[in-house]
Design a protein around this motif. Structure first.
Motif, PDB file in Angstrom:
ATOM      1  N   ARG A  13       1.571  -6.657   1.559  1.00  0.00           N
ATOM      2  CA  ARG A  13       1.558  -6.982   2.909  1.00  0.00           C
ATOM      3  C   ARG A  13       0.321  -6.400   3.567  1.00  0.00           C
ATOM      4  O   ARG A  13      -0.428  -7.014   4.098  1.00  0.00           O
ATOM      5  CB  ARG A  13       2.678  -7.103   3.567  1.00  0.00           C
ATOM      6  N   ASP A  14       0.348  -5.157   3.294  1.00  0.00           N
ATOM      7  CA  ASP A  14      -0.885  -4.495   3.907  1.00  0.00           C
ATOM      8  C   ASP A  14      -2.100  -4.805   3.062  1.00  0.00           C
ATOM      9  O   ASP A  14      -3.146  -4.986   4.029  1.00  0.00           O
ATOM     10  CB  ASP A  14      -0.874  -2.797   3.518  1.00  0.00           C
ATOM     11  N   TYR A  15      -2.261  -5.060   1.991  1.00  0.00           N
ATOM     12  CA  TYR A  15      -3.578  -5.406   1.436  1.00  0.00           C
ATOM     13  C   TYR A  15      -3.653  -6.904   1.602  1.00  0.00           C
ATOM     14  O   TYR A  15      -4.874  -7.295   1.804  1.00  0.00           O
ATOM     15  CB  TYR A  15      -3.387  -5.290  -0.093  1.00  0.00           C
ATOM     16  N   LEU A  16      -2.731  -7.777   1.654  1.00  0.00           N
ATOM     17  CA  LEU A  16      -3.141  -9.189   2.317  1.00  0.00           C
ATOM     18  C   LEU A  16      -3.660  -9.192   3.954  1.00  0.00           C
ATOM     19  O   LEU A  16      -4.734  -9.729   3.878  1.00  0.00           O
ATOM     20  CB  LEU A  16      -1.675  -9.720   2.300  1.00  0.00           C
ATOM     21  N   GLU A  17      -3.284  -8.212   4.668  1.00  0.00           N
ATOM     22  CA  GLU A  17      -3.584  -8.151   5.881  1.00  0.00           C
ATOM     23  C   GLU A  17      -5.236  -7.689   5.943  1.00  0.00           C
ATOM     24  O   GLU A  17      -5.894  -8.204   6.799  1.00  0.00           O
ATOM     25  CB  GLU A  17      -2.722  -7.146   6.775  1.00  0.00           C
ATOM     26  N   LEU A  18      -5.463  -6.874   4.921  1.00  0.00           N
ATOM     27  CA  LEU A  18      -6.892  -6.560   4.929  1.00  0.00           C
ATOM     28  C   LEU A  18      -7.743  -7.496   4.798  1.00  0.00           C
ATOM     29  O   LEU A  18      -8.909  -7.557   5.237  1.00  0.00           O
ATOM     30  CB  LEU A  18      -7.119  -5.464   3.649  1.00  0.00           C
ATOM     31  N   THR A  19      -7.393  -8.728   4.267  1.00  0.00           N
ATOM     32  CA  THR A  19      -8.314  -9.846   4.005  1.00  0.00           C
ATOM     33  C   THR A  19      -8.477 -10.880   5.106  1.00  0.00           C
ATOM     34  O   THR A  19      -8.982 -11.751   5.102  1.00  0.00           O
ATOM     35  CB  THR A  19      -7.767 -10.795   2.888  1.00  0.00           C
ATOM     36  N   ALA A  63     -13.738  -9.092   4.483  1.00  0.00           N
ATOM     37  CA  ALA A  63     -12.856  -8.704   5.636  1.00  0.00           C
ATOM     38  C   ALA A  63     -12.265  -7.268   5.446  1.00  0.00           C
ATOM     39  O   ALA A  63     -12.138  -6.372   6.269  1.00  0.00           O
ATOM     40  CB  ALA A  63     -11.496  -9.588   5.679  1.00  0.00           C
ATOM     41  N   ALA A  64     -11.993  -6.810   4.179  1.00  0.00           N
ATOM     42  CA  ALA A  64     -11.481  -5.569   3.855  1.00  0.00           C
ATOM     43  C   ALA A  64     -12.462  -4.700   3.975  1.00  0.00           C
ATOM     44  O   ALA A  64     -12.161  -3.516   4.728  1.00  0.00           O
ATOM     45  CB  ALA A  64     -10.998  -5.462   2.350  1.00  0.00           C
ATOM     46  N   VAL A  65     -13.784  -4.678   3.553  1.00  0.00           N
ATOM     47  CA  VAL A  65     -15.033  -3.845   4.248  1.00  0.00           C
ATOM     48  C   VAL A  65     -15.064  -3.545   5.727  1.00  0.00           C
ATOM     49  O   VAL A  65     -15.110  -2.626   6.082  1.00  0.00           O
ATOM     50  CB  VAL A  65     -16.147  -4.316   3.784  1.00  0.00           C
ATOM     51  N   ASN A  66     -14.776  -4.783   6.390  1.00  0.00           N
ATOM     52  CA  ASN A  66     -14.582  -4.806   7.984  1.00  0.00           C
ATOM     53  C   ASN A  66     -13.657  -3.609   8.545  1.00  0.00           C
ATOM     54  O   ASN A  66     -13.828  -3.182   9.209  1.00  0.00           O
ATOM     55  CB  ASN A  66     -14.693  -6.242   8.477  1.00  0.00           C
ATOM     56  N   HIS A  67     -12.434  -4.017   7.812  1.00  0.00           N
ATOM     57  CA  HIS A  67     -11.226  -2.908   8.165  1.00  0.00           C
ATOM     58  C   HIS A  67     -11.718  -1.652   7.838  1.00  0.00           C
ATOM     59  O   HIS A  67     -11.388  -0.411   8.586  1.00  0.00           O
ATOM     60  CB  HIS A  67     -10.088  -3.338   7.345  1.00  0.00           C
ATOM     61  N   ILE A  68     -12.415  -1.433   6.614  1.00  0.00           N
ATOM     62  CA  ILE A  68     -12.892   0.263   6.221  1.00  0.00           C
ATOM     63  C   ILE A  68     -13.933   0.727   7.245  1.00  0.00           C
ATOM     64  O   ILE A  68     -13.826   1.714   8.052  1.00  0.00           O
ATOM     65  CB  ILE A  68     -13.297   0.133   5.051  1.00  0.00           C
ATOM     66  N   LEU A  69     -14.820  -0.156   7.656  1.00  0.00           N
ATOM     67  CA  LEU A  69     -16.017   0.270   8.637  1.00  0.00           C
ATOM     68  C   LEU A  69     -15.456   0.474  10.094  1.00  0.00           C
ATOM     69  O   LEU A  69     -16.043   1.413  10.946  1.00  0.00           O
ATOM     70  CB  LEU A  69     -17.164  -0.679   8.487  1.00  0.00           C
ATOM     71  N   ASP A  70     -14.353  -0.250  10.418  1.00  0.00           N
ATOM     72  CA  ASP A  70     -13.935  -0.404  11.842  1.00  0.00           C
ATOM     73  C   ASP A  70     -12.666   0.495  11.987  1.00  0.00           C
ATOM     74  O   ASP A  70     -12.005   0.470  13.191  1.00  0.00           O
ATOM     75  CB  ASP A  70     -13.907  -1.854  12.169  1.00  0.00           C
ATOM     76  N   ARG A  71     -12.138   1.329  11.002  1.00  0.00           N
ATOM     77  CA  ARG A  71     -10.787   1.745  11.254  1.00  0.00           C
ATOM     78  C   ARG A  71     -10.697   2.790  12.158  1.00  0.00           C
ATOM     79  O   ARG A  71      -9.704   2.911  12.732  1.00  0.00           O
ATOM     80  CB  ARG A  71     -10.456   2.548   9.734  1.00  0.00           C
ATOM     81  N   ASP A  74     -10.592   0.602  15.314  1.00  0.00           N
ATOM     82  CA  ASP A  74      -9.475  -0.145  15.487  1.00  0.00           C
ATOM     83  C   ASP A  74      -8.254   0.574  15.827  1.00  0.00           C
ATOM     84  O   ASP A  74      -7.086   0.189  16.593  1.00  0.00           O
ATOM     85  CB  ASP A  74      -9.173  -0.709  14.074  1.00  0.00           C
ATOM     86  N   ALA A  75      -8.282   1.788  15.689  1.00  0.00           N
ATOM     87  CA  ALA A  75      -6.986   2.664  15.858  1.00  0.00           C
ATOM     88  C   ALA A  75      -7.028   2.963  17.438  1.00  0.00           C
ATOM     89  O   ALA A  75      -5.848   3.470  18.040  1.00  0.00           O
ATOM     90  CB  ALA A  75      -7.106   4.127  15.300  1.00  0.00           C
ATOM     91  N   THR A  80      -5.751  -3.976  17.547  1.00  0.00           N
ATOM     92  CA  THR A  80      -6.110  -3.562  16.181  1.00  0.00           C
ATOM     93  C   THR A  80      -5.625  -2.507  15.748  1.00  0.00           C
ATOM     94  O   THR A  80      -5.609  -2.049  14.436  1.00  0.00           O
ATOM     95  CB  THR A  80      -7.549  -3.730  15.792  1.00  0.00           C
ATOM     96  N   ASP A  81      -4.632  -1.939  16.474  1.00  0.00           N
ATOM     97  CA  ASP A  81      -4.098  -0.406  16.156  1.00  0.00           C
ATOM     98  C   ASP A  81      -3.140  -0.296  15.008  1.00  0.00           C
ATOM     99  O   ASP A  81      -2.650   0.569  14.690  1.00  0.00           O
ATOM    100  CB  ASP A  81      -3.555   0.505  17.268  1.00  0.00           C
TER     101      ASP A  81
END
Length: 297
Positions: A13-19, A63-71, A74-75, A80-81
């Motif tokens: 589910r975490d990896y699905l959320e990354l997308t 989208a996953a790259v977006n999660h990485i760059l914005d981590r 996001d926190a 997004t936290d």
């Protein structure tokens, strides 16, 4: 040790959320409409299935790259936290490998089942969103969503090219509709989340120029969107059913923008944002219904 514990907690589910699956679904709706409009009468089901799957995988990778760059930001934001990287349930390296795997598999499907032009346009869209928008524009200018919105507007063009193998006026018009839709859609959310964007130093328009200025621009872009949405009828791409739907949906969007501009409702910003999502889905559905009604005559 903490990294190992976080890695064990990560699930599918975490990896699905990354997308960003909800965003990808909306993109696929517009891509599917592009495919069906380009198909005219006969539908190539392999392109329909594997073409959309390829586009979805590439979009999920971006989208996953977006999660990485914005981590880090996001926190710090309530919206997004709870994301997997923000909470440390997924580490950046596994997320990056996941993103690369999705993008490579998506590109392979597009090259095998559609055509090279679709694959390269999809790659350009992926890089535009993941690197140009997320990596640079988002933090560089209050016009970030306007410039970067072109990458998010590409799916109907990708769907059309997957079937036809060429770029033409019709899919570019669909891109223009989404391009005009993106600023009022996202700026409404930015007003609602203004304090959070200010906290993480993201120069969204309400932060840099104030809410009144942003509301005016939402109203102006809503007028542009209404005009642009009528162009499929003007160029005889669609018929009267679409025209009626586009007018009704566009005027309702304009109503929300006016309510937001006047400040007559306390939660008009999030109301405008929510309506904008339904608007795009309904508009493209109307375009598709009108297309098949015309074919049946």
């Amino acid at each position: 040790m903490a990294t190992l514990l976080n890695a064990r907690r990560a699930g599918w589910r975490d990896y699905l959320e990354l997308t960003k699956p909800k965003v990808v679904v909306l993109m696929l709706i517009t891509s599917l409409v592009g495919m069906l409009l380009a198909s005219r009468v006969e539908v190539n089901w392999s392109i329909l299935l594997f073409g959309n799957l390829g586009i979805a995988l590439c979009a999920g990778g971006a989208a996953a790259v977006n999660h990485i760059l914005d981590r880090r930001i996001d926190a710090l934001m309530a919206r997004t936290d709870k994301r997997p990287l923000a909470q440390g349930r997924v580490e950046p390296l596994p997320a990056l490998l996941f993103a690369l795997a999705l993008a490579l598999l998506g590109m392979a499907l597009l090259l095998v089942f559609t055509n090279a032009l679709t694959a390269w346009l999809t790659l350009a869209s992926l890089l535009g969103y993941a690197l140009l928008y997320t990596g640079y524009l988002k933090r560089a200018t209050p016009q970030n969503i306007v410039i970067g919105g072109l990458a998010g507007a590409a799916p109907p063009l990708l769907g059309w090219v997957a079937v036809s193998g060429q770029v033409s006026a019709e899919p570019l018009l669909l891109v223009l509709i989404i391009f005009a839709w993106t600023p009022p859609h996202f700026w409404a959310l930015a007003i609602h989340r203004k304090e959070e964007y200010a906290k993480v130093d993201i120069p969204m328009l309400p932060v840099t120029h104030g809410e009144a200025y942003t509301k005016l621009h939402i109203l102006l872009y809503s007028l542009i969107l209404l005009a642009v949405s009528l162009l499929p009828y003007v160029i005889h791409m669609s018929g009267p059913v679409y025209l009626v739907c586009a007018l009704a949906l566009g005027l309702r969007f304009l109503h929300w923008a006016w309510v937001l501009y006047r400040g007559s409702r306390p939660h008009a910003a999030i109301g405008t944002f929510k309506y904008s999502i339904g608007y795009l889905f309904a508009l493209f559905t109307a375009l598709l219904v009108d297309h098949y009604l015309l074919l049946s005559l």
